[in-house]
Design a protein around this motif. Structure first.
Motif, PDB file in Angstrom:
ATOM      1  N   ASP A 269       1.039  -1.036   0.235  1.00  0.00           N
ATOM      2  CA  ASP A 269       1.700  -1.043  -1.276  1.00  0.00           C
ATOM      3  C   ASP A 269       2.926  -0.575  -1.375  1.00  0.00           C
ATOM      4  OD1 ASP A 269       1.820  -1.369  -3.961  1.00  0.00           O
ATOM      5  OD2 ASP A 269       0.048  -0.440  -4.375  1.00  0.00           O
ATOM      6  N   LEU A 270       3.974  -1.403  -1.682  1.00  0.00           N
ATOM      7  CA  LEU A 270       5.143  -0.802  -1.774  1.00  0.00           C
ATOM      8  C   LEU A 270       5.868  -1.033  -3.135  1.00  0.00           C
ATOM      9  CD1 LEU A 270       6.910  -2.032   1.583  1.00  0.00           C
ATOM     10  CD2 LEU A 270       6.226   0.151   1.096  1.00  0.00           C
ATOM     11  N   TYR A 271       5.055  -1.184  -4.210  1.00  0.00           N
ATOM     12  CA  TYR A 271       5.536  -1.550  -5.518  1.00  0.00           C
ATOM     13  C   TYR A 271       6.249  -0.258  -5.846  1.00  0.00           C
ATOM     14  CZ  TYR A 271       2.982  -5.897  -5.925  1.00  0.00           C
ATOM     15  OH  TYR A 271       2.509  -7.240  -5.855  1.00  0.00           O
ATOM     16  N   GLY A 272       7.275  -0.462  -6.612  1.00  0.00           N
ATOM     17  CA  GLY A 272       7.994   0.686  -7.315  1.00  0.00           C
ATOM     18  C   GLY A 272       8.831   1.274  -6.229  1.00  0.00           C
ATOM     19  N   GLN A 273       8.835   1.275  -4.794  1.00  0.00           N
ATOM     20  CA  GLN A 273       9.635   1.767  -3.859  1.00  0.00           C
ATOM     21  C   GLN A 273      10.752   0.862  -3.540  1.00  0.00           C
ATOM     22  OE1 GLN A 273       7.228   3.793  -0.755  1.00  0.00           O
ATOM     23  NE2 GLN A 273       5.418   2.719  -1.584  1.00  0.00           N
TER      24      GLN A 273
END
Length: 316
Positions: A269-273
């Motif tokens: 999960d890389l959301y927001g990165q």
């Protein structure tokens, strides 16, 4: 030594002065820019001075042409990393505002670069460097003003590579627009890369087992729309191969161009990165398909082509 960033030329402490600097926009920090930085480095090494770069924010072109299409080749963070990799000690990122735009060439040299400003010891500039209101200043004028302000100047001749390739930001943009990633990489010295936050999309890719990272392109130059072989640097430093679609998705149109990256053999999960995706090779233009099944077949073909292109680039 890490890079120190100064965001103004006024009220600098004496410890921030006295550098040998390269001056210019340096968008892309390509091989031509690196030649100017190397000229400043030579003087810094000879005289035992810190090595600096003087650049501007926003890019002067954006100030004078606010309605111009996006043209930037790198973000602030990318520029800072590129300069740090070149062992630059200081970046003076000067605000380009109404006051800066109104300065004469003499005022820029004496007030901004002189003892009451950055207090440079030496300036390296490109052969076509201009400065001051109306772009009236030249390397020769800068050298004259330097005699008054107490700094020396070394103009750097135009740099082309051994094959006659023009090393300039405009040449990079031309290559990107044509989808000629090999030429863009040759000029930059590395693949053109887009850094941005991973945002939520419509998650349609998950329905065909092709989860993608969605990244807004923002102020970056728009390369040729289509599909690319990619390498993406994750926040933890890992670099993951992949394939990406860049554009407005004719099958499922978007209002603004989007970079959608499928990372091979990755689950996380890389959301927001923030990730940075290098466009290694252009594979094909954007296309429209009859349905999701046809799209999935093409994506699998694109993935195979991307793996082959990445293997080839790794062995180059």
């Amino acid at each position: 030594m890490s890079l120190t960033v100064f965001k103004d030329w006024r009220d600098l402490p004496p410890s921030a002065q006295g550098a040998a600097v390269a001056i210019g926009a340096f968008d892309g920090v390509h091989r031509g820019h690196q030649a100017v930085i190397d000229a400043a480095r030579a003087v810094a090494t000879e005289r035992g001075l810190p090595l600096g770069v003087v650049s501007f924010d926003p890019h002067p072109r954006r100030w004078f042409q606010p309605e111009a299409a996006p043209f930037r080749l790198m973000s602030h963070g990318q520029m800072e990393r590129a300069l740090a990799d070149l062992s630059v000690d200081r970046l003076y990122r000067l605000p380009f505002d109404a006051d800066m735009a109104a300065l004469s060439d003499q005022a820029f040299a004496l007030e901004v670069l002189g003892p009451d400003g950055i207090g440079i010891a030496h300036a390296a500039v490109g052969f076509d460097f201009t400065f001051g209101k109306g772009r009236s200043g030249s390397p020769e004028a800068l050298a004259r003003y330097g005699q008054t302000a107490g700094f020396t100047v070394s103009p750097v001749a135009r740099v082309d590579d051994a094959h006659g390739l023009k090393l300039s930001s405009s040449a990079v943009r031309e290559a990107l627009k044509a989808g000629d990633m090999a030429r863009a990489t040759a000029i930059l010295g590395r693949p053109f890369a887009i850094a941005g936050e991973v945002i939520h999309g419509d998650k349609r890719g998950r329905t065909i087992s092709v989860p993608t990272l969605n990244i807004a392109i923002g102020d970056y130059m728009r390369p040729a729309y289509g599909v690319y072989a990619t390498r993406t640097r994750l926040p933890d430093g890992r670099v993951v191969d992949g394939v990406a679609s860049l554009g407005v998705r004719p099958m499922y149109p978007t209002d603004e161009p989007l970079l959608e990256v499928w990372l091979f053999d990755f689950d996380g999960d890389l959301y927001g990165q923030t990730v940075e995706t290098g466009l290694v090779a252009f594979l094909r233009p954007e296309m429209t398909f009859d349905d999701l099944d046809a799209l999935k077949v093409q994506i699998e073909a694109d993935a195979a082509a991307a793996r082959a292109a990445l293997a080839l680039s790794a062995g180059a």
